[in-house]
Design a protein around this motif. Structure first.
Motif, short mmCIF file in Angstrom:
data_model
loop_
_atom_site.label_atom_id
_atom_site.label_comp_id
_atom_site.label_asym_id
_atom_site.label_seq_id
_atom_site.Cartn_x
_atom_site.Cartn_y
_atom_site.Cartn_z
N PHE A 231 9.93 9.34 4.43
CA PHE A 231 9.50 8.01 4.01
C PHE A 231 10.63 7.00 4.07
CE2 PHE A 231 7.14 4.85 1.78
CZ PHE A 231 8.01 4.26 0.89
N ASN A 232 11.84 7.42 3.70
CA ASN A 232 12.94 6.46 3.64
C ASN A 232 13.37 5.97 5.02
OD1 ASN A 232 14.14 8.78 4.50
ND2 ASN A 232 15.67 8.89 2.89
N SER A 233 12.79 6.52 6.08
CA SER A 233 13.07 6.06 7.44
C SER A 233 11.97 5.15 7.99
CB SER A 233 13.23 7.25 8.38
OG SER A 233 14.32 8.07 7.98
N LEU A 234 10.90 5.03 7.24
CA LEU A 234 9.75 4.26 7.70
C LEU A 234 9.80 2.80 7.24
CD1 LEU A 234 6.96 6.84 6.83
CD2 LEU A 234 7.53 6.06 9.14
N ALA A 235 9.49 1.88 8.15
CA ALA A 235 9.20 0.51 7.73
C ALA A 235 7.77 0.50 7.22
CB ALA A 235 9.35 -0.45 8.90
N MET A 236 7.52 -0.24 6.15
CA MET A 236 6.20 -0.24 5.52
C MET A 236 5.65 -1.66 5.49
SD MET A 236 5.77 2.93 4.86
CE MET A 236 4.22 2.73 3.98
N ALA A 237 4.33 -1.75 5.49
CA ALA A 237 3.71 -3.07 5.48
C ALA A 237 2.36 -3.02 4.78
CB ALA A 237 3.53 -3.58 6.91
N TRP A 238 1.93 -4.18 4.34
CA TRP A 238 0.59 -4.37 3.80
C TRP A 238 -0.14 -5.39 4.67
CZ3 TRP A 238 -1.53 -1.58 -0.10
CH2 TRP A 238 -0.67 -0.86 -0.95
N TYR B 100 -4.70 -2.85 3.14
CA TYR B 100 -4.30 -1.63 3.83
C TYR B 100 -2.79 -1.49 3.83
CZ TYR B 100 -9.05 -1.67 5.70
OH TYR B 100 -10.42 -1.68 5.85
N CYS B 101 -2.35 -0.28 3.59
CA CYS B 101 -0.95 0.08 3.72
C CYS B 101 -0.73 0.64 5.13
CB CYS B 101 -0.63 1.13 2.66
SG CYS B 101 1.02 1.80 2.70
N ALA B 102 0.42 0.33 5.73
CA ALA B 102 0.71 0.82 7.07
C ALA B 102 2.17 1.21 7.17
CB ALA B 102 0.38 -0.26 8.10
N ALA B 103 2.44 2.12 8.09
CA ALA B 103 3.81 2.61 8.29
C ALA B 103 4.19 2.51 9.75
CB ALA B 103 3.94 4.05 7.81
N PHE C 282 -1.61 -9.71 8.56
CA PHE C 282 -0.37 -9.30 7.92
C PHE C 282 -0.19 -9.98 6.57
CE2 PHE C 282 3.96 -8.16 7.39
CZ PHE C 282 4.66 -9.28 7.00
N VAL C 283 0.29 -9.23 5.60
CA VAL C 283 0.57 -9.78 4.28
C VAL C 283 2.06 -9.72 3.97
CG1 VAL C 283 0.16 -9.55 1.79
CG2 VAL C 283 -1.71 -9.14 3.40
N ALA C 284 2.63 -8.52 4.05
CA ALA C 284 4.04 -8.35 3.70
C ALA C 284 4.58 -7.08 4.34
CB ALA C 284 4.21 -8.27 2.18
N ALA C 285 5.90 -7.03 4.53
CA ALA C 285 6.54 -5.86 5.11
C ALA C 285 7.92 -5.67 4.51
CB ALA C 285 6.64 -5.98 6.63
N ILE C 286 8.37 -4.42 4.57
CA ILE C 286 9.69 -4.09 4.05
C ILE C 286 10.34 -3.07 4.96
CG2 ILE C 286 8.75 -2.32 2.48
CD1 ILE C 286 10.96 -3.20 0.46
N SER C 287 11.59 -3.28 5.26
CA SER C 287 12.29 -2.39 6.18
C SER C 287 12.88 -1.21 5.41
CB SER C 287 13.41 -3.15 6.90
OG SER C 287 14.38 -3.60 5.97
#
Length: 123
Positions: A29-36, A95-98, A47-52
């Motif tokens: 998980f700690n290698s994945l960029a995540m987004a909503w 939706y959550c996305a990776a 797109f709503v938000a993302a975090i690297s």
């Protein structure tokens, strides 16, 4: 296969708050960029938000800036979306996305998706 499970959706009055959670079933998980993302019936998923990963750089769509906060807890394999001062226009399935990368706001680039959690905002 990586699984994403969202929770925290529900019905709230305008001006209220909700916190969405997304648990990822993968030790990387700690290698994945995540987004909503969110979607209203009949409209494109947006797109709503993302975090690297690693440094936790964040980005938001303009309509939620100052109201929503995305964060991640790598120890819990979880990404959050704190939503404050909700409006009727925030009603959607979230939706959550990776993404295997540093950062992305493009739904076409996401590698994994959750099944979504509905958020309803009433007057």
């Amino acid at each position: 296969q990586i699984h994403l499970v969202e929770s925290g959706g529900g019905l709230v009055q305008s001006g209220g708050s909700l916190r969405l959670s997304c648990v990822v079933s993968d030790l990387t998980f700690n290698s994945l960029a995540m987004a909503w993302f969110r979607q209203v019936p009949g409209k494109e998923r947006e797109f709503v938000a993302a975090i690297s990963p690693v440094f936790g750089g964040v980005g938001y769509t303009d309509s939620v800036k100052g109201r929503f906060v995305i964060s991640r807890d790598d120890a819990k394999d979880t990404v959050y979306l704190q939503m404050n001062n909700l409006t009727l226009e925030d009603t959607a399935v979230y939706y959550c996305a990776a993404y295997w990368g540093s950062y992305s706001a493009a739904k076409e680039e996401m590698h994994y998706w959750g099944k979504g959690t509905p958020v309803g905002v009433s007057p």
